[in-house]
Design an enzyme around this catalytic site. Structure first.
Site, PDB file in Angstrom:
ATOM      1  N   HIS A  12       0.746  -1.160   0.093  1.00  0.00           N
ATOM      2  CA  HIS A  12      -0.021  -0.044   0.108  1.00  0.00           C
ATOM      3  C   HIS A  12       0.754   1.279  -0.067  1.00  0.00           C
ATOM      4  O   HIS A  12       0.274   2.406   0.544  1.00  0.00           O
ATOM      5  CB  HIS A  12      -1.018   0.100   1.022  1.00  0.00           C
ATOM      6  CG  HIS A  12      -0.352  -0.053   2.412  1.00  0.00           C
ATOM      7  ND1 HIS A  12      -0.800  -0.841   3.606  1.00  0.00           N
ATOM      8  CD2 HIS A  12       0.729   0.753   2.992  1.00  0.00           C
ATOM      9  CE1 HIS A  12      -0.014  -0.506   4.695  1.00  0.00           C
ATOM     10  NE2 HIS A  12       0.858   0.311   4.277  1.00  0.00           N
ATOM     11  N   HIS A  59      -2.015   4.559   9.894  1.00  0.00           N
ATOM     12  CA  HIS A  59      -0.764   5.025   9.869  1.00  0.00           C
ATOM     13  C   HIS A  59      -0.812   6.346  10.741  1.00  0.00           C
ATOM     14  O   HIS A  59      -0.183   7.433  10.317  1.00  0.00           O
ATOM     15  CB  HIS A  59      -0.129   5.444   8.732  1.00  0.00           C
ATOM     16  CG  HIS A  59       0.212   3.983   7.794  1.00  0.00           C
ATOM     17  ND1 HIS A  59      -0.750   3.494   7.282  1.00  0.00           N
ATOM     18  CD2 HIS A  59       1.444   3.532   7.561  1.00  0.00           C
ATOM     19  CE1 HIS A  59      -0.290   2.389   6.567  1.00  0.00           C
ATOM     20  NE2 HIS A  59       1.028   2.372   6.803  1.00  0.00           N
ATOM     21  N   HIS A 193      10.050  -3.868   4.395  1.00  0.00           N
ATOM     22  CA  HIS A 193      10.530  -2.414   4.414  1.00  0.00           C
ATOM     23  C   HIS A 193      10.849  -1.829   5.644  1.00  0.00           C
ATOM     24  O   HIS A 193      10.263  -2.379   6.764  1.00  0.00           O
ATOM     25  CB  HIS A 193       9.539  -1.497   3.481  1.00  0.00           C
ATOM     26  CG  HIS A 193       8.253  -1.393   3.918  1.00  0.00           C
ATOM     27  ND1 HIS A 193       7.019  -2.481   4.151  1.00  0.00           N
ATOM     28  CD2 HIS A 193       7.310  -0.511   4.273  1.00  0.00           C
ATOM     29  CE1 HIS A 193       6.027  -1.846   4.849  1.00  0.00           C
ATOM     30  NE2 HIS A 193       6.096  -0.532   4.771  1.00  0.00           N
ATOM     31  N   GLU A 240       3.761  -5.204   8.702  1.00  0.00           N
ATOM     32  CA  GLU A 240       2.559  -5.158   7.888  1.00  0.00           C
ATOM     33  C   GLU A 240       2.015  -6.461   7.427  1.00  0.00           C
ATOM     34  O   GLU A 240       0.821  -6.823   7.249  1.00  0.00           O
ATOM     35  CB  GLU A 240       2.565  -4.148   6.862  1.00  0.00           C
ATOM     36  CG  GLU A 240       2.650  -2.718   7.298  1.00  0.00           C
ATOM     37  CD  GLU A 240       2.816  -1.486   6.483  1.00  0.00           C
ATOM     38  OE1 GLU A 240       2.620  -0.152   6.872  1.00  0.00           O
ATOM     39  OE2 GLU A 240       3.082  -1.936   5.295  1.00  0.00           O
TER      40      GLU A 240
HETATM   41  C1  DHB Z   1       6.033   3.371   2.367  1.00  0.00           C
HETATM   42  C2  DHB Z   1       5.462   2.206   2.633  1.00  0.00           C
HETATM   43  C3  DHB Z   1       4.523   1.960   3.423  1.00  0.00           C
HETATM   44  O1  DHB Z   1       4.047   0.679   3.803  1.00  0.00           O
HETATM   45  C4  DHB Z   1       3.845   3.191   4.062  1.00  0.00           C
HETATM   46  O2  DHB Z   1       2.785   3.025   4.834  1.00  0.00           O
HETATM   47  C5  DHB Z   1       4.509   4.555   3.727  1.00  0.00           C
HETATM   48  C6  DHB Z   1       5.586   4.455   2.810  1.00  0.00           C
HETATM   49  C7  DHB Z   1       7.196   3.510   1.351  1.00  0.00           C
HETATM   50  O3  DHB Z   1       7.985   2.690   0.971  1.00  0.00           O
HETATM   51  O4  DHB Z   1       7.576   4.661   0.903  1.00  0.00           O
HETATM   52 FE    FE Z   2       2.324   1.215   5.619  1.00  0.00          FE
END
Ligand code: DHB
Ligand code: FE
Length: 290
Positions: A12, A59, A193, A240
């Site tokens: 997302h 978030h 991530h 996540e």
């Molecule tokens: C990014 C990834 C995310 O899951 C998020 O909520 C906000 C930013 C990213 O990779 O930029």
């Molecule tokens: Fe996210």
């Protein structure tokens, strides 16, 4: 009775919303990512769910660090989108199904998941972007959408084992709802991530591919991880994955993979898509009996 026709999990990342707003789908950076959704579109055209249950994490828009439930379920007939700071265009409100939501909430609380019920709930990019990816034409989207929110932000987080059980309880709740509805369960976020700290930019392809494989037939394999282990393996935002695990838990029938796509990176994230068919046990039994 309502039946669960399948589950889809997708990344997302907010930058996707920006790419959609600017029409960059055929740009060389974006094309392999957006092309990954074509099979999902075909599957959705064929299977046409009536209701979508979206398991995502907020978030800092609807819940902030001062008050944050572990599990929350929307119980409204409409959900407003708001931008929590990414500068993305604000979507039209999303239609809910309060009656179906209350059924799910009653089943969850009755089965020891003491969720927060939200008769008002702002939804953020983690809810809106997956819907925009799966139904680029908003007019073709199912007319009822139920948000289910898991805290993946403020520790302590629920364990993978707990999230799998949460999903299983949602799955049984859906299947005990009397109206004849075809339900799709969507999980959003991930895969690996990390947006901050010394490991910002961290991606773990091996672990992601392992998760994509296990989620199809053996999601229990992911329940052996603690949250610190998951942070280590997937990154601080890679947790996540919990939303994906809950989505998978809801698929109570015989599950098979329709399609997956994995593309590194989109922004800071290892982006992934997983489309799963769910063949409800009842139908399988009927087929055997017939
Ligand atoms: C990014 C990834 C995310 O899951 C998020 O909520 C906000 C930013 C990213 O990779 O930029
Ligand atoms: Fe996210």
């Amino acid at each position: 009775m309502a039946t669960i026709i399948g589950g889809i999990a997708t990344t997302h990342v907010p930058a996707i919303g920006n790419a959609i707003a600017k029409g960059l789908q055929n740009d060389p950076y974006w094309k392999p990512f957006f092309d990954g959704f074509k099979s999902a579109h075909t599957w959705l055209e064929t299977n046409r769910p009536d209701v979508v249950v979206v398991v995502y994490n907020d978030h800092g828009l609807n819940f902030f660090l001062d008050k944050i439930p572990t599990f929350a379920v929307g119980a409204a007939d409409q959900y407003q989108h708001a931008d929590e700071g990414w500068g993305l265009p604000v979507s039209a409100p999303f239609p809910g199904d309060a009656e179906f939501s209350w059924h799910i909430i009653e089943q969850l609380v009755g089965n020891e998941f003491d969720v927060t019920s939200c008769q008002e709930m702002l939804v953020d990019h983690a809810f809106t972007i997956p819907l925009a990816l799966l139904w680029p034409d908003a007019a073709k989207r199912p007319t009822k959408i139920i948000p289910v929110e898991i805290n993946t932000v403020q520790h302590p987080l629920p364990t993978p084992a707990r999230c799998l059980k949460f999903g299983q309880t949602i799955g049984r709740a859906i299947e005990s709802y009397a109206p004849d509805l075809k339900v799709l369960v969507v999980g959003t976020g991930g895969l690996s991530h990390q947006l901050d700290g010394e490991r910002a930019g961290f991606i773990n392809k091996d672990f992601d591919l392992f998760c994509l494989e296990q989620l199809v037939k053996t999601p229990e394999a992911l329940t052996r991880y603690t949250i610190p282990q998951l942070v280590e393996l997937a990154g601080s935002q890679g947790v996540e994955l919990l939303n994906w695990i809950a989505m998978r838990g809801a698929l109570t029938g015989r599950v098979s993979k329709v399609h997956s796509n994995y593309h590194i990176p989109i922004s800071n994230t290892a982006s992934a898509l997983l489309v799963l068919d769910n063949h409800p046990a009842k139908q399988t039994e009927l087929r055997k009996a017939g």
